[in-house]
Scaffold this motif. Sequence first.
Motif, mmCIF file in Angstrom:
data_model
loop_
_atom_site.group_PDB
_atom_site.id
_atom_site.type_symbol
_atom_site.label_atom_id
_atom_site.label_comp_id
_atom_site.label_asym_id
_atom_site.label_seq_id
_atom_site.Cartn_x
_atom_site.Cartn_y
_atom_site.Cartn_z
ATOM 1 N N LYS A 125 6.856 -6.257 4.090
ATOM 2 C CA LYS A 125 7.166 -5.053 3.758
ATOM 3 C C LYS A 125 6.242 -4.244 2.852
ATOM 4 O O LYS A 125 6.580 -3.288 2.900
ATOM 5 C CB LYS A 125 8.420 -5.831 2.959
ATOM 6 C CG LYS A 125 9.991 -5.907 3.982
ATOM 7 C CD LYS A 125 10.805 -7.016 2.619
ATOM 8 C CE LYS A 125 12.025 -7.158 4.159
ATOM 9 N NZ LYS A 125 12.927 -7.883 2.922
ATOM 10 N N ASP A 126 5.399 -5.282 1.839
ATOM 11 C CA ASP A 126 4.843 -4.685 1.056
ATOM 12 C C ASP A 126 3.451 -3.996 1.517
ATOM 13 O O ASP A 126 3.569 -2.635 1.343
ATOM 14 C CB ASP A 126 3.418 -5.570 0.487
ATOM 15 C CG ASP A 126 4.786 -6.659 -0.732
ATOM 16 O OD1 ASP A 126 5.586 -5.390 -0.599
ATOM 17 O OD2 ASP A 126 4.326 -7.219 -1.240
ATOM 18 N N ARG A 127 2.919 -4.279 3.564
ATOM 19 C CA ARG A 127 2.464 -3.464 4.097
ATOM 20 C C ARG A 127 2.652 -1.797 4.464
ATOM 21 O O ARG A 127 2.413 -1.000 4.568
ATOM 22 C CB ARG A 127 1.505 -4.121 4.831
ATOM 23 C CG ARG A 127 1.024 -5.115 4.179
ATOM 24 C CD ARG A 127 0.086 -5.417 5.280
ATOM 25 N NE ARG A 127 -0.543 -5.179 6.198
ATOM 26 C CZ ARG A 127 -1.484 -5.893 7.282
ATOM 27 N NH1 ARG A 127 -1.175 -7.845 7.895
ATOM 28 N NH2 ARG A 127 -1.651 -5.255 8.057
ATOM 29 N N LEU A 128 4.433 -1.889 5.478
ATOM 30 C CA LEU A 128 5.029 -1.650 5.817
ATOM 31 C C LEU A 128 4.760 0.055 4.321
ATOM 32 O O LEU A 128 5.412 0.725 4.889
ATOM 33 C CB LEU A 128 6.312 -1.651 6.343
ATOM 34 C CG LEU A 128 7.488 -0.840 6.944
ATOM 35 C CD1 LEU A 128 6.678 0.136 7.846
ATOM 36 C CD2 LEU A 128 8.473 -1.240 6.797
ATOM 37 N N GLU A 129 5.351 -0.687 3.562
ATOM 38 C CA GLU A 129 5.749 0.552 2.358
ATOM 39 C C GLU A 129 4.469 1.378 2.080
ATOM 40 O O GLU A 129 4.909 2.367 1.337
ATOM 41 C CB GLU A 129 6.404 -0.213 1.064
ATOM 42 C CG GLU A 129 6.865 0.633 -0.085
ATOM 43 C CD GLU A 129 7.490 -0.445 -1.687
ATOM 44 O OE1 GLU A 129 6.937 0.028 -2.168
ATOM 45 O OE2 GLU A 129 8.510 -1.293 -0.912
ATOM 46 N N GLN A 130 3.334 0.616 1.696
ATOM 47 C CA GLN A 130 2.157 1.105 1.633
ATOM 48 C C GLN A 130 1.549 1.741 2.446
ATOM 49 O O GLN A 130 1.165 3.052 2.367
ATOM 50 C CB GLN A 130 1.280 -0.059 0.707
ATOM 51 C CG GLN A 130 -0.296 -0.050 0.728
ATOM 52 C CD GLN A 130 -0.912 -1.042 1.071
ATOM 53 O OE1 GLN A 130 -0.675 -1.766 0.962
ATOM 54 N NE2 GLN A 130 -2.035 -0.369 0.255
ATOM 55 N N SER A 131 1.767 1.283 3.845
ATOM 56 C CA SER A 131 1.788 2.536 5.062
ATOM 57 C C SER A 131 2.285 3.397 4.874
ATOM 58 O O SER A 131 2.027 4.434 5.127
ATOM 59 C CB SER A 131 1.860 1.157 6.387
ATOM 60 O OG SER A 131 1.934 2.604 7.458
ATOM 61 N N GLU A 132 3.938 3.578 4.876
ATOM 62 C CA GLU A 132 4.690 4.540 4.498
ATOM 63 C C GLU A 132 4.421 5.436 2.909
ATOM 64 O O GLU A 132 4.043 6.786 2.916
ATOM 65 C CB GLU A 132 6.495 3.942 4.327
ATOM 66 C CG GLU A 132 6.628 3.468 5.544
ATOM 67 C CD GLU A 132 8.314 3.204 5.785
ATOM 68 O OE1 GLU A 132 8.731 2.312 4.664
ATOM 69 O OE2 GLU A 132 9.247 3.355 6.275
#
Length: 153
Positions: A125-132
Amino acid sequence: QEEKKQLTLKVEELERKLETTSAQNIEFLQVIAKREESIHQCQLRLEEKTRECSSLARQLEMAIEDAKRQVEQTRERATSRERAAQSKMLDLETQLSRTKTELNQLRRNKDDAERRYESRLQDLKDRLEQSESTNRSMQNYVQFLKSSYANVF
């Protein structure tokens, strides 16, 4: 002659007594014979009853021995069943203990896996948020570049 008459009377009286005594003797002999026959019959019955009692005593002893043997066999079967039941109970207790241990291990493994997956999910989730966020930044930069090129040309 008087004396002879008296002696004759006496002899006759003695003969009558002798006949009476002989008759009584015959009666006594008959009574004795009947009693001896009765005693003989009683002895025969006694012997028969003695044989019957001996036979019944042997049968009773055999029945007692048979009953003792059956009791012993029943006791041995019961002891054997009890040992088998105790052995099975110990096996079941061992199996229950193993199953509980396995269950506890599986619960720990499940809890560990859930923690790892939760951690991994949070990381994703953190990586997805960072990616977004990076994606938005890039889209903003691309938008900035478009508008800058549009202003320059």
